[in-house]
Design a protein around this motif. Structure first.
Motif, PDB file in Angstrom:
ATOM      1  N   ILE A   2       0.843  -1.195   0.000  1.00 27.87           N
ATOM      2  CA  ILE A   2       0.000   0.000   0.000  1.00 27.87           C
ATOM      3  C   ILE A   2       0.879   1.246   0.000  1.00 27.87           C
ATOM      4  CG2 ILE A   2      -1.809   1.303   1.194  1.00 27.87           C
ATOM      5  CD1 ILE A   2      -2.750  -1.279   2.486  1.00 27.87           C
ATOM      6  N   ILE A   3       0.639   2.108  -0.987  1.00 22.97           N
ATOM      7  CA  ILE A   3       1.366   3.379  -1.109  1.00 22.97           C
ATOM      8  C   ILE A   3       0.350   4.502  -1.162  1.00 22.97           C
ATOM      9  CG2 ILE A   3       2.888   4.798  -2.557  1.00 22.97           C
ATOM     10  CD1 ILE A   3       4.172   2.209  -3.568  1.00 22.97           C
ATOM     11  N   GLN A   4       0.571   5.522  -0.358  1.00 19.63           N
ATOM     12  CA  GLN A   4      -0.312   6.693  -0.353  1.00 19.63           C
ATOM     13  C   GLN A   4       0.325   7.801  -1.179  1.00 19.63           C
ATOM     14  OE1 GLN A   4      -1.204   8.288   3.547  1.00 19.63           O
ATOM     15  NE2 GLN A   4      -3.005   9.334   2.764  1.00 19.63           N
ATOM     16  N   LEU A   5      -0.463   8.381  -2.087  1.00 20.21           N
ATOM     17  CA  LEU A   5       0.005   9.503  -2.899  1.00 20.21           C
ATOM     18  C   LEU A   5      -0.720  10.762  -2.447  1.00 20.21           C
ATOM     19  CD1 LEU A   5       0.124   8.112  -6.558  1.00 20.21           C
ATOM     20  CD2 LEU A   5       1.982   8.372  -4.940  1.00 20.21           C
ATOM     21  N   GLY A   6       0.048  11.806  -2.162  1.00 21.44           N
ATOM     22  CA  GLY A   6      -0.549  13.077  -1.750  1.00 21.44           C
ATOM     23  C   GLY A   6      -0.855  13.957  -2.942  1.00 21.44           C
ATOM     24  N   VAL A   7      -1.628  14.993  -2.694  1.00 23.83           N
ATOM     25  CA  VAL A   7      -2.020  15.921  -3.761  1.00 23.83           C
ATOM     26  C   VAL A   7      -0.791  16.573  -4.382  1.00 23.83           C
ATOM     27  CG1 VAL A   7      -3.531  17.863  -4.337  1.00 23.83           C
ATOM     28  CG2 VAL A   7      -4.100  16.389  -2.431  1.00 23.83           C
ATOM     29  N   GLY A   8       0.223  16.861  -3.560  1.00 17.14           N
ATOM     30  CA  GLY A   8       1.434  17.520  -4.059  1.00 17.14           C
ATOM     31  C   GLY A   8       2.498  16.558  -4.529  1.00 17.14           C
ATOM     32  N   GLY A   9       2.141  15.282  -4.698  1.00 18.21           N
ATOM     33  CA  GLY A   9       3.098  14.301  -5.200  1.00 18.21           C
ATOM     34  C   GLY A   9       3.854  13.557  -4.113  1.00 18.21           C
ATOM     35  N   GLU A  10       3.502  13.778  -2.832  1.00 15.67           N
ATOM     36  CA  GLU A  10       4.189  13.065  -1.748  1.00 15.67           C
ATOM     37  C   GLU A  10       3.856  11.577  -1.849  1.00 15.67           C
ATOM     38  OE1 GLU A  10       2.470  16.950  -0.802  1.00 15.67           O
ATOM     39  OE2 GLU A  10       1.430  15.054  -0.928  1.00 15.67           O
ATOM     40  N   ILE A  11       4.856  10.754  -1.540  1.00 14.48           N
ATOM     41  CA  ILE A  11       4.673   9.307  -1.548  1.00 14.48           C
ATOM     42  C   ILE A  11       4.970   8.776  -0.148  1.00 14.48           C
ATOM     43  CG2 ILE A  11       5.570   7.109  -2.417  1.00 14.48           C
ATOM     44  CD1 ILE A  11       6.138   8.437  -5.055  1.00 14.48           C
ATOM     45  N   LYS A  12       4.054   7.963   0.361  1.00 11.63           N
ATOM     46  CA  LYS A  12       4.229   7.399   1.702  1.00 11.63           C
ATOM     47  C   LYS A  12       3.914   5.904   1.628  1.00 11.63           C
ATOM     48  CE  LYS A  12       2.470   8.241   6.376  1.00 11.63           C
ATOM     49  NZ  LYS A  12       1.466   9.016   7.135  1.00 11.63           N
ATOM     50  N   PHE A  13       4.870   5.077   2.046  1.00 14.69           N
ATOM     51  CA  PHE A  13       4.672   3.630   2.058  1.00 14.69           C
ATOM     52  C   PHE A  13       3.925   3.255   3.330  1.00 14.69           C
ATOM     53  CE2 PHE A  13       7.981   4.205  -0.963  1.00 14.69           C
ATOM     54  CZ  PHE A  13       7.824   3.177  -1.882  1.00 14.69           C
ATOM     55  N   LEU A  14       2.711   2.694   3.182  1.00 12.72           N
ATOM     56  CA  LEU A  14       1.908   2.304   4.343  1.00 12.72           C
ATOM     57  C   LEU A  14       2.069   0.823   4.667  1.00 12.72           C
ATOM     58  CD1 LEU A  14      -1.374   4.286   3.573  1.00 12.72           C
ATOM     59  CD2 LEU A  14       0.596   4.991   4.937  1.00 12.72           C
TER      60      LEU A  14
END
Length: 191
Positions: free
Chosen positions: A177-189
């Motif tokens: 699971i990877i979260q993508l933010g509106v500004g292009g941030e990537i966060k591995f969940l």
């Protein structure tokens, strides 16, 4: 496609259309599914899993072209991540739309996976709507990694149990699971 798979697809579509729940094999682990646009159907999953409404659920689509129907603005990175991912990948994307409100997170994001599983793809394609995919377990218990680990409570709590792949002994794995933010941030969940 064999006759059993065709019959199972038809049966699932009838159950999904009527707002029912299915227990089905996915490209990861066994899941509980329903029409992802039907709030009453998604509420039944929360009740079966004994899960609070504040937890969002994953939605399956059959191809990436449908993303724009359910996400206000699909980040370009989403397509790149899907293209290069070697294993099943769930993307948590901002700006969910046209889905049951009770499966969308408080920040208006939703987890979406483009399934590569032939059975799931065909169900979604024929149903013409996304379906929910949440692990087939009571909230707080370990997710079943194959059909033999699905509890009787879950089996009896759904409207239809898919007859495919029930005898497989190999264990599935939850998706990355990877979260993508509106500004292009990537966060591995979850890796």
């Amino acid at each position: 496609m064999d006759e059993l798979m065709k019959a199972e697809i038809e049966e699932c579509i009838e159950v999904l259309k009527s707002g029912g729940l299915i227990l089905y094999p996915t490209d990861t682990i066994w899941g509980i599914g329903c029409d992802a646009t039907n709030e009453e159907a998604t509420q039944k999953i929360f009740q079966l899993k004994r899960r609070t409404d504040s937890k969002s659920m994953i939605v399956l689509l059959d191809n990436e072209a449908r993303l724009a129907a359910y996400i206000r603005e699909v980040p370009q990175q989403a397509y790149e991540l899907m293209e290069y991912s070697e294993k099943p990948l769930t993307l948590v994307l901002p700006g969910a739309k046209n889905l049951a409100k009770n499966i969308i997170a408080a920040d208006e994001s939703i987890g979406i996976r483009i399934t590569k599983d032939e059975f799931c793809r065909n169900v979604i394609q024929r149903f013409r709507k996304p379906i929910v995919s949440t692990s087939a377990n009571i909230s707080g218990e370990n997710p079943p990694l194959n059909f033999s680990e699905v509890s009787e409570e879950i089996k009896s709590g759904v409207d239809y149990v898919v007859r495919l792949r029930q005898n497989e002994s190999q264990k599935g794995f939850p998706s990355q699971i990877i979260q993508l933010g509106v500004g292009g941030e990537i966060k591995f969940l979850r890796n």
